[in-house]
Design an enzyme around this catalytic site. Structure first.
Site, short mmCIF file in Angstrom:
data_model
loop_
_atom_site.label_atom_id
_atom_site.label_comp_id
_atom_site.label_asym_id
_atom_site.label_seq_id
_atom_site.Cartn_x
_atom_site.Cartn_y
_atom_site.Cartn_z
N CYS A 25 0.83 -1.20 0.00
CA CYS A 25 0.00 0.00 0.00
C CYS A 25 0.86 1.26 0.00
O CYS A 25 2.05 1.21 0.34
CB CYS A 25 -0.90 0.05 1.24
SG CYS A 25 -1.97 -1.39 1.48
N ASP B 134 19.23 37.64 -13.04
CA ASP B 134 17.91 37.90 -13.60
C ASP B 134 17.34 39.20 -13.03
O ASP B 134 17.44 39.46 -11.82
CB ASP B 134 16.98 36.74 -13.28
CG ASP B 134 15.56 36.97 -13.76
OD1 ASP B 134 15.32 36.77 -14.96
OD2 ASP B 134 14.71 37.35 -12.93
#
Length: 503
Positions: A37, A453
């Site tokens: 599971c 940037d």
């Protein structure tokens, strides 16, 4: 090395808490039922002494366990471990998830990685608990389940589309992995993480392919604003669009092309796919997940970045930011060069001109997409005089196209991030902004950083951080290995359209 499953005490606590944030980190196998599971399985947790933990579903299956019918562990988000690292195992897992073994076999995988078959198998067994064939088999089984539950294709066609060599192998694998026959899967009630239904495929040469609808799960928290805002604000007309609350894009796959419509919902991404060849389903799902960074670990990322007093308020305001990536890395490299030192709008204009002149026309059955972005081969004879941009940028674009066409540069999900950086820096006109943008959005490096940037520098100034590239990089050392996510938070301090969900 992925050792999460080795801490049994921690795994037991997670299973008992049914904490879905850890789905994909490990698999819980139950000795008494022989079922495996996901950690958040809704059934009553077994006794700790009956639990065994594995690093992957393939490893649990190799040890004789079958997938739980309730929680569908095969459909859990992938392990974030493989998206953080750039070593052999991580690159191999990413390529296997993309379907490389089904297309090229284990020798093809090894060749892509630059290692021998024996080395690849040994390293995967040591860390993932299963070899490349077992991992690819599990991937085929999940692709088959998507087609079984989401289409009306005959099982023989599904077997071939999922990569099985025969219908017999298809039937045996489905029964072994899911403890149900293909017929039982098709008639079974749809689980919460399953397929949402689809039209019957069967297109002829002039017909539109039918769609497949499915859910793409992710770990909470999840912030869709910058993710979809960025994708839409930078979208290339004809190749991408925002329509009816979904980001839509056209892209190439190994056997054809596809169109994806991706709609953010509170607990999953609703994904609608149009495939010209159903055998591309595995690659399409894998690439859509990478596009939206759905296998990220937001808890670990936010925890690390919140330790910085400047970033902490930003993380608290919008937890779970993802990095907007791209499906075709070569496409982004071209777009990154087109976007050097120009606005977002100007970059889109340049890209749209290339698409109209050199892109491949397509038919969109449900929207306004018109082309696939041109390949490097389609741009090989590009007339530099047709590019309305400075000479240095034209030379950078032509140099990139030559490198991609010659094979001197390869950009894909199996690339070594640092080695590829060196190759990019060797190209004319490629500086830190271009190289790190490609590393972040095309290669998927979670630690890419672009201190030069403009948006990052402006954000740094607003936050009282150093604005020089050197001092800001030094400050950002504390953000590693999640500097790509720090950039998303820095960009988020502006009022730019990349930070807003389209309306």
């Amino acid at each position: 090395m992925n050792t999460f499953h080795e801490d049994a005490e921690r795994c037991v606590r997670i299973v008992q808490a049914k904490d879905e944030r850890f789905d994909g980190f490990f698999i819980t196998a139950v000795l008494t039922t022989k079922i495996y599971c996901r950690p958040s399985c809704p059934v009553v947790p077994p006794k700790p002494q009956n639990m065994r933990f594995y690093p992957s579903a393939a490893a649990a299956a190799a040890n004789g366990f079958r997938a739980c019918k309730r929680c569908r562990p095969n459909a859990a988000p992938g392990s974030p471990e493989w998206n953080v690292r750039a070593d052999l195992v991580s690159r191999a897992v990413r390529l296997i998830a993309d379907g490389v073994v089904d297309r090229d076999g284990v020798p093809g995988l090894a060749s892509r990685l630059g290692y021998s078959v024996r080395q690849v198998e040994r390293h995967l067994m040591a860390e993932v608990g299963a070899g490349p064939l077992a991992l690819a088999r599990m991937q085929r089984a999940q692709s088959a389940r998507v087609l079984i539950e989401g289409t009306h294709l005959p099982f023989a066609e599904i077997a071939m589309a999922s990569g099985f060599s025969s219908v017999r192998a298809f039937n045996e694998t489905v029964r072994e992995v899911f403890a149900m026959s293909p017929g039982e899967l098709r008639g079974a009630p749809r689980p919460r993480a399953g397929i949402r239904g689809a039209a019957r495929p069967g297109p002829g040469p002039d017909q539109s392919p039918a769609s497949i609808n499915l859910k793409l799960p992710f770990r909470q928290p999840f912030c869709p604003d910058n993710l979809f805002g960025h994708l839409v604000a930078t979208a290339v007309p004809g190749v991408e669009e925002w329509r009816d609350g979904a980001y839509r894009c056209a892209f190439r796959l190994p056997s054809g092309h596809a169109i994806a419509a991706l709609r953010p919902l509170p607990d999953h991404i609703a994904c609608q796919l149009w495939l010209t060849d159903p055998s591309d389903l595995t690659a399409a799902i894998s690439r859509c997940r990478r596009l939206l960074d759905l296998d990220a670990d937001p808890v670990a990322i936010d925890d690390q970045l919140s330790r910085d007093e400047a970033l902490a308020p930003l993380v608290a305001k919008t937890p779970g930011r993802r990095v907007p990536r791209i499906i075709e890395p070569e496409q982004f490299a071209v777009r990154a060069v087109l976007g050097q030192q120009v606005s977002t709008a100007a970059a889109r204009t340049h890209a749209a001109r290339l698409v109209l002149a050199h892109g491949e026309p397509i038919h969109d059955p449900a929207g306004g997409l018109t082309h696939l972005f041109p390949t490097p081969a389609a741009l090989a004879d590009l007339d530099p005089q047709s590019l309305a941009m400075p000479r240095t940028r034209r030379e950078a674009l032509l140099g990139l196209i030559r490198a991609l066409n010659s094979g001197d540069l390869t950009l894909d999900i199996g690339s070594d991030w640092n080695a590829t950086r060196e190759q990019l820096y060797a190209l004319p006109g490629f500086g830190p902004w271009t190289v790190e943008s490609i590393a972040m959005r095309a290669l998927g490096d979670p630690d890419a950083f672009i201190p030069g940037d403009l948006g990052v520098r402006q954000a740094a100034e607003r936050l009282g951080l150093p604005t020089g590239a050197g001092p800001l990089t030094a400050r950002a050392q504390a953000w590693r290995p999640w500097r790509s996510y720090a950039v998303q938070h820095l960009w988020g301090t502006s009022d730019h359209a990349i930070n807003r969900m389209p309306v």
